[in-house]
Scaffold this motif. Sequence first.
Motif, PDB file in Angstrom:
ATOM      1  N   LYS A  44     -76.285  41.027 -19.496  1.00 49.92           N
ATOM      2  CA  LYS A  44     -77.050  42.253 -19.272  1.00 49.92           C
ATOM      3  C   LYS A  44     -76.349  43.456 -19.906  1.00 49.92           C
ATOM      4  N   ILE A  45     -75.034  43.526 -19.704  1.00 47.92           N
ATOM      5  CA  ILE A  45     -74.260  44.627 -20.296  1.00 47.92           C
ATOM      6  C   ILE A  45     -74.244  44.490 -21.817  1.00 47.92           C
ATOM      7  N   GLY A  46     -74.055  43.269 -22.295  1.00 44.40           N
ATOM      8  CA  GLY A  46     -74.007  43.041 -23.733  1.00 44.40           C
ATOM      9  C   GLY A  46     -75.320  43.365 -24.426  1.00 44.40           C
ATOM     10  N   PHE A  67     -67.368  49.161 -34.101  1.00 43.01           N
ATOM     11  CA  PHE A  67     -66.402  48.080 -33.920  1.00 43.01           C
ATOM     12  C   PHE A  67     -66.058  47.876 -32.443  1.00 43.01           C
ATOM     13  N   LEU A  68     -65.756  48.977 -31.754  1.00 37.96           N
ATOM     14  CA  LEU A  68     -65.360  48.887 -30.354  1.00 37.96           C
ATOM     15  C   LEU A  68     -66.521  48.472 -29.450  1.00 37.96           C
ATOM     16  N   LEU A  69     -67.723  48.858 -29.821  1.00 39.16           N
ATOM     17  CA  LEU A  69     -68.894  48.429 -29.045  1.00 39.16           C
ATOM     18  C   LEU A  69     -69.088  46.911 -29.156  1.00 39.16           C
ATOM     19  N   TYR A  70     -68.903  46.381 -30.353  1.00 36.75           N
ATOM     20  CA  TYR A  70     -68.993  44.934 -30.529  1.00 36.75           C
ATOM     21  C   TYR A  70     -67.964  44.218 -29.660  1.00 36.75           C
ATOM     22  N   LEU A  71     -66.749  44.747 -29.628  1.00 44.67           N
ATOM     23  CA  LEU A  71     -65.701  44.109 -28.845  1.00 44.67           C
ATOM     24  C   LEU A  71     -65.969  44.221 -27.346  1.00 44.67           C
ATOM     25  N   ALA A  72     -66.549  45.336 -26.923  1.00 42.90           N
ATOM     26  CA  ALA A  72     -66.892  45.499 -25.506  1.00 42.90           C
ATOM     27  C   ALA A  72     -67.927  44.450 -25.098  1.00 42.90           C
ATOM     28  N   ARG A  74     -68.346  41.596 -26.547  1.00 44.10           N
ATOM     29  CA  ARG A  74     -67.681  40.279 -26.597  1.00 44.10           C
ATOM     30  C   ARG A  74     -66.852  40.024 -25.343  1.00 44.10           C
ATOM     31  N   ALA A  75     -66.153  41.035 -24.871  1.00 35.62           N
ATOM     32  CA  ALA A  75     -65.326  40.868 -23.674  1.00 35.62           C
ATOM     33  C   ALA A  75     -66.175  40.437 -22.479  1.00 35.62           C
ATOM     34  N   GLN A  76     -67.314  41.087 -22.306  1.00 35.24           N
ATOM     35  CA  GLN A  76     -68.212  40.756 -21.200  1.00 35.24           C
ATOM     36  C   GLN A  76     -68.829  39.378 -21.394  1.00 35.24           C
ATOM     37  N   HIS A  77     -69.159  39.075 -22.630  1.00 35.99           N
ATOM     38  CA  HIS A  77     -69.764  37.796 -22.997  1.00 35.99           C
ATOM     39  C   HIS A  77     -68.824  36.634 -22.677  1.00 35.99           C
ATOM     40  N   LEU A  78     -67.564  36.796 -23.028  1.00 38.41           N
ATOM     41  CA  LEU A  78     -66.565  35.772 -22.757  1.00 38.41           C
ATOM     42  C   LEU A  78     -66.426  35.536 -21.257  1.00 38.41           C
ATOM     43  N   LYS A  79     -66.329  36.632 -20.498  1.00 40.15           N
ATOM     44  CA  LYS A  79     -66.121  36.532 -19.057  1.00 40.15           C
ATOM     45  C   LYS A  79     -67.301  35.892 -18.333  1.00 40.15           C
ATOM     46  N   GLU A  80     -68.507  36.300 -18.704  1.00 44.31           N
ATOM     47  CA  GLU A  80     -69.686  35.842 -17.974  1.00 44.31           C
ATOM     48  C   GLU A  80     -70.270  34.524 -18.466  1.00 44.31           C
ATOM     49  N   VAL A  81     -70.193  34.278 -19.773  1.00 39.60           N
ATOM     50  CA  VAL A  81     -70.926  33.144 -20.345  1.00 39.60           C
ATOM     51  C   VAL A  81     -70.030  32.096 -21.001  1.00 39.60           C
ATOM     52  N   ILE A  82     -69.295  32.502 -22.027  1.00 38.21           N
ATOM     53  CA  ILE A  82     -68.606  31.530 -22.873  1.00 38.21           C
ATOM     54  C   ILE A  82     -67.497  30.767 -22.145  1.00 38.21           C
ATOM     55  N   LEU A  83     -66.551  31.474 -21.545  1.00 43.51           N
ATOM     56  CA  LEU A  83     -65.429  30.807 -20.893  1.00 43.51           C
ATOM     57  C   LEU A  83     -65.863  29.923 -19.718  1.00 43.51           C
ATOM     58  N   PRO A  84     -66.763  30.398 -18.842  1.00 42.73           N
ATOM     59  CA  PRO A  84     -67.222  29.518 -17.759  1.00 42.73           C
ATOM     60  C   PRO A  84     -67.899  28.249 -18.269  1.00 42.73           C
ATOM     61  N   LEU A 111     -62.930  48.780 -42.459  1.00 44.59           N
ATOM     62  CA  LEU A 111     -61.881  49.005 -41.467  1.00 44.59           C
ATOM     63  C   LEU A 111     -60.716  48.048 -41.734  1.00 44.59           C
ATOM     64  N   SER A 112     -59.553  48.384 -41.190  1.00 43.89           N
ATOM     65  CA  SER A 112     -58.351  47.577 -41.385  1.00 43.89           C
ATOM     66  C   SER A 112     -58.560  46.153 -40.861  1.00 43.89           C
ATOM     67  N   LYS A 113     -58.424  45.188 -41.736  1.00 46.07           N
ATOM     68  CA  LYS A 113     -58.610  43.794 -41.322  1.00 46.07           C
ATOM     69  C   LYS A 113     -57.493  43.362 -40.383  1.00 46.07           C
ATOM     70  N   ARG A 114     -56.306  43.884 -40.592  1.00 48.75           N
ATOM     71  CA  ARG A 114     -55.181  43.551 -39.707  1.00 48.75           C
ATOM     72  C   ARG A 114     -55.447  44.052 -38.296  1.00 48.75           C
ATOM     73  N   GLU A 115     -55.925  45.290 -38.182  1.00 54.18           N
ATOM     74  CA  GLU A 115     -56.207  45.849 -36.865  1.00 54.18           C
ATOM     75  C   GLU A 115     -57.387  45.127 -36.203  1.00 54.18           C
ATOM     76  N   ILE A 116     -58.369  44.732 -37.001  1.00 53.03           N
ATOM     77  CA  ILE A 116     -59.500  43.978 -36.456  1.00 53.03           C
ATOM     78  C   ILE A 116     -59.001  42.675 -35.836  1.00 53.03           C
ATOM     79  N   GLU A 117     -58.094  41.999 -36.523  1.00 51.13           N
ATOM     80  CA  GLU A 117     -57.561  40.738 -36.019  1.00 51.13           C
ATOM     81  C   GLU A 117     -56.717  40.956 -34.764  1.00 51.13           C
ATOM     82  N   LEU A 118     -55.887  41.991 -34.766  1.00 50.36           N
ATOM     83  CA  LEU A 118     -55.007  42.259 -33.625  1.00 50.36           C
ATOM     84  C   LEU A 118     -55.804  42.647 -32.377  1.00 50.36           C
ATOM     85  N   ILE A 119     -56.708  43.588 -32.531  1.00 54.40           N
ATOM     86  CA  ILE A 119     -57.502  44.043 -31.385  1.00 54.40           C
ATOM     87  C   ILE A 119     -58.472  42.945 -30.955  1.00 54.40           C
ATOM     88  N   GLY A 120     -58.994  42.229 -31.936  1.00 47.74           N
ATOM     89  CA  GLY A 120     -59.906  41.138 -31.620  1.00 47.74           C
ATOM     90  C   GLY A 120     -59.229  40.055 -30.800  1.00 47.74           C
TER      91      GLY A 120
END
Length: 208
Positions: A44-46, A67-72, A74-84, A111-120
């Motif tokens: 729902k949040i995603g 970029f940060l919206l996509y990651l936000a 993803r974080a919710q997606h992982l918690k609610e759907v993917i990991l379970p 954007l910096s590919k290194r930072e994308i990988e690190l934050i991702g």
Amino acid sequence: MKGHFITFEGVEGSGKTTQMAILGHALETRGYPVVRTREPGGTKIGDAIRSLILDSKNQMMDAKTEFLLYLASRAQHLKEVILPALAEGKVVLCDRFADATYAYQGYGRGLSKREIELIGRFVTGGLSPDLTLLLDIDVKKGLARLKGREEINRLDQEALQFHESVRKGYLNLAKRNPRRIRVIRTDAGVEEIAKKIKEAVDDYFRVP
């Protein structure tokens, strides 16, 4: 019990949605429990974040904001759907994941590919797909397929060079990760493409 994480990637109009549906049905027929989902979205949040990102009215959105919206999402997606689902031993089919961020925000936005990988990595906890099906198509052909859609979103409206850069990013990732990322050309008909995807998935399940 470990599940299986299979992602679909590709530029606009590559046929991901259609092929993911075909594969999902085929796996269910073989007895696999399947979860179908997508990014951004999947929760729902995603989905609320997805609407914000893709809204054509948001032309002033900064690349870092995007970029940060996509990651936000993803974080919710992982918690609610993917990991379970993976913890329950299911096959998760996801329309786009972290590779898309690298291709779109790294190559497309510059954007910096290194930072994308690190934050991702902070968001995913190091989770990577077991298999990625990169549906590759010439950008002009892919964009031409969008003409039949009811609504064209903000990313669809980007210049040709943006989409060319995204494709370049995807193909670069495939070269760097040949064991995980299988490139499937989508010039053929739907059934022929589905056959190639089935072969790639069968190869994955055969390897212990």
